[in-house]
Design an enzyme around this catalytic site. Structure first.
Site, PDB file in Angstrom:
ATOM      1  N   TYR A 187     -10.554   2.603   6.257  1.00 50.04           N
ATOM      2  CA  TYR A 187      -9.421   1.973   5.144  1.00 50.04           C
ATOM      3  C   TYR A 187     -10.049   1.050   4.205  1.00 50.04           C
ATOM      4  CZ  TYR A 187      -4.766   0.938   3.444  1.00 50.04           C
ATOM      5  OH  TYR A 187      -3.845   0.976   2.623  1.00 50.04           O
ATOM      6  N   ARG A 236       0.149   9.002   5.294  1.00 47.22           N
ATOM      7  CA  ARG A 236      -0.259   8.992   6.715  1.00 47.22           C
ATOM      8  C   ARG A 236       0.889   9.727   7.400  1.00 47.22           C
ATOM      9  NH1 ARG A 236      -0.775   2.868   6.235  1.00 47.22           N
ATOM     10  NH2 ARG A 236      -3.049   2.502   6.683  1.00 47.22           N
ATOM     11  N   ASN A 280       0.997 -11.507   7.340  1.00 52.38           N
ATOM     12  CA  ASN A 280       0.009 -12.305   8.296  1.00 52.38           C
ATOM     13  C   ASN A 280       0.850 -12.718   9.774  1.00 52.38           C
ATOM     14  OD1 ASN A 280      -2.638 -13.360   8.579  1.00 52.38           O
ATOM     15  ND2 ASN A 280      -1.677 -15.713   7.955  1.00 52.38           N
ATOM     16  N   SER A 337       0.906  -1.295   0.107  1.00 51.34           N
ATOM     17  CA  SER A 337       0.035   0.140  -0.054  1.00 51.34           C
ATOM     18  C   SER A 337       0.963   1.330  -0.112  1.00 51.34           C
ATOM     19  CB  SER A 337      -0.953   0.136   1.453  1.00 51.34           C
ATOM     20  OG  SER A 337      -2.053  -0.894   0.997  1.00 51.34           O
ATOM     21  N   GLY A 370       2.894  -0.720   4.349  1.00 52.55           N
ATOM     22  CA  GLY A 370       2.588  -1.584   3.166  1.00 52.55           C
ATOM     23  C   GLY A 370       2.706  -2.775   3.396  1.00 52.55           C
ATOM     24  N   ASN A 409      -9.312  -0.698   0.524  1.00 52.06           N
ATOM     25  CA  ASN A 409      -8.463  -0.668  -0.856  1.00 52.06           C
ATOM     26  C   ASN A 409      -9.267  -0.302  -1.995  1.00 52.06           C
ATOM     27  OD1 ASN A 409      -5.619  -1.947  -0.571  1.00 52.06           O
ATOM     28  ND2 ASN A 409      -7.055  -3.275   0.839  1.00 52.06           N
TER      29      ASN A 409
END
Length: 421
Positions: free
Chosen positions: A200, A326, A368, A103, A341, A202
């Protein structure tokens, strides 16, 4: 074990979230405001490189095969690395390695759109429907709502990656159109009315990619190259979609299994078509530092456009979100600017100081993994607060008293409604 439960929760004022600023559907909303409290550059202490190296070593004990970081500071370059970039060859990871930036791509997309604002081809407060008629179900959604994550459009990745590995394997070689991704979003209820709350998604930056292509007549890859990559001479930054390979020397990325004890999945090769303009760029620590330094020092947009990017929506006590940008407020009182990201196999932090003179990019080649996600916050503290960094209650130490985080639940930029703790 990385537990993964889909949550709807209220973010408390004390919560520090490390990779995304807050889970989807969960952040309280305050009116967006122009940055005033951090309007001047602050003299920074020297980076704490021992602390930074300790953070990277800790990441390798928490599940990341390797981790790297680069600090550019008024022309002085400092680098650090720990671990490996390939679990098969055991080659050492290095700051020369290219990687998927997830991201952080959103900041590139926002810059292209702000350049179009500068060229009077786009109005931030115009309805998206003006440019993409009939795409979205609500004509009140503006371009500004997209770039500040206040559109209320559901993030389709929450459903796509509710199960990280099986979800990834289902799409790793798939090629989506932008409209297919938007349709996936619109199968779900919206999270809020346009402008009512930060959430947020995508989906917002998929629509941003559609805007870029509609207004320029070119692919997003062409616009990234012509407007950012070539002017800044970013020799290791690429948009290869729908190709699956990272060109040249690169780190391998490893997706942590949902089931404890299972071997991680090598996720390096993929189309990233599920993200595209929301997360498909490839880069290096050098190029990302160059990019954010150029952005904050005013070399990519007009002064007024950069000010628009820094109209902040408060997310929690330490995080604000502007337009594809940000702001993170650190324990020593310093604010830094950039993006985070996540893409399968890679976590990235890339931030710079108010004047763009000091930049830090850090990479861990895993995802993850909520523990790694939390620990990476310490890289910012070491790079910008130096030895002034403050250890908060409940924080694991990484050596030398380095700060890591006060929160033990993380939310990625992939499927931001799913907690990893």
């Amino acid at each position: 074990m990385v537990s993964r439960t889909l949550r709807r929760a209220t973010v408390s004022a004390a919560a520090l979230v490390t990779l995304t600023a807050a889970p989807a559907h969960a952040a309280t909303h305050e009116r967006d405001t122009t940055d005033t409290a951090d309007s001047r550059a602050v003299a920074l202490p020297a980076p704490d490189m021992a602390g930074l190296r300790a953070v990277l070593r800790t990441l390798t004990t928490q599940g990341a095969p390797g981790a790297i970081a680069r600090v550019d500071d008024h022309g002085t370059v400092r680098t650090a690395a720990a671990g490996i970039d390939d679990r098969t060859t055991h080659r050492a990871i290095d700051n020369a390695d290219r990687f998927r930036i997830g991201s952080v791509t959103k900041s590139f997309s926002a810059v292209v759109l702000l350049q179009l604002v500068d060229a009077h081809k786009l109005d931030l407060d115009a309805s998206v429907d003006r440019y993409l008629p009939g795409l979205l179900p609500d004509k009140r959604i503006t371009v500004r709502h997209l770039l500040s994550h206040r559109s209320g459009l559901y993030d389709y990745t929450n459903a796509m990656f509710a199960n990280s590995v099986s979800g990834f394997e289902a799409v790793r070689d798939k090629v989506f159109t932008y409209r297919q991704l938007v349709r996936l979003s619109l199968q779900h209820p919206r999270t809020n009315a346009p402008g009512a709350a930060y959430s947020y998604s995508n989906t917002n930056f998929v629509v941003a990619g559609m805007l870029i292509e509609k207004l320029t007549g070119h692919s997003v890859g062409t616009e990234y190259r012509n407007r950012v990559i070539k002017p800044l001479k970013l020799r290791d930054t690429f948009y290869v979609h729908p190709g699956t390979k990272i060109p040249g020397r690169h780190a391998h990325g490893y997706l942590t299994q949902d089931r404890a004890g299972a071997q991680p999945v090598d996720a390096t090769d993929q189309t990233v078509s599920w993200a595209q303009s929301a997360g498909a760029l490839i880069s290096t620590t050098h190029d990302l530092n160059t990019f954010f330094s150029a952005l904050l020092s005013g070399r990519l947009t007009s002064t007024s456009a950069l000010a628009q990017m820094q109209r902040w929506t408060p997310v929690n006590s330490t995080t604000r979100y502007g337009l594809g940008l940000r702001r993170r407020d650190l324990s020593c009182g310093v604010s830094v600017y950039g993006h985070t990201g996540a893409v399968q196999g890679f976590y990235t932090y890339s931030f710079t100081s108010k004047d763009g003179h000091r930049s830090l990019t850090a990479l861990a080649n895993t995802s993850n993994n909520g523990t790694v996600l939390n620990t990476m916050a310490g890289a910012l503290e070491s790079a910008f607060c130096g030895k002034r960094t403050r250890t908060l209650q409940g924080s694991p130490l990484t050596g030398g008293g380095s700060y890591v985080t006060e929160r033990h639940v993380g939310y990625e930029d992939i499927a931001p409604g799913i907690a990893r703790d």
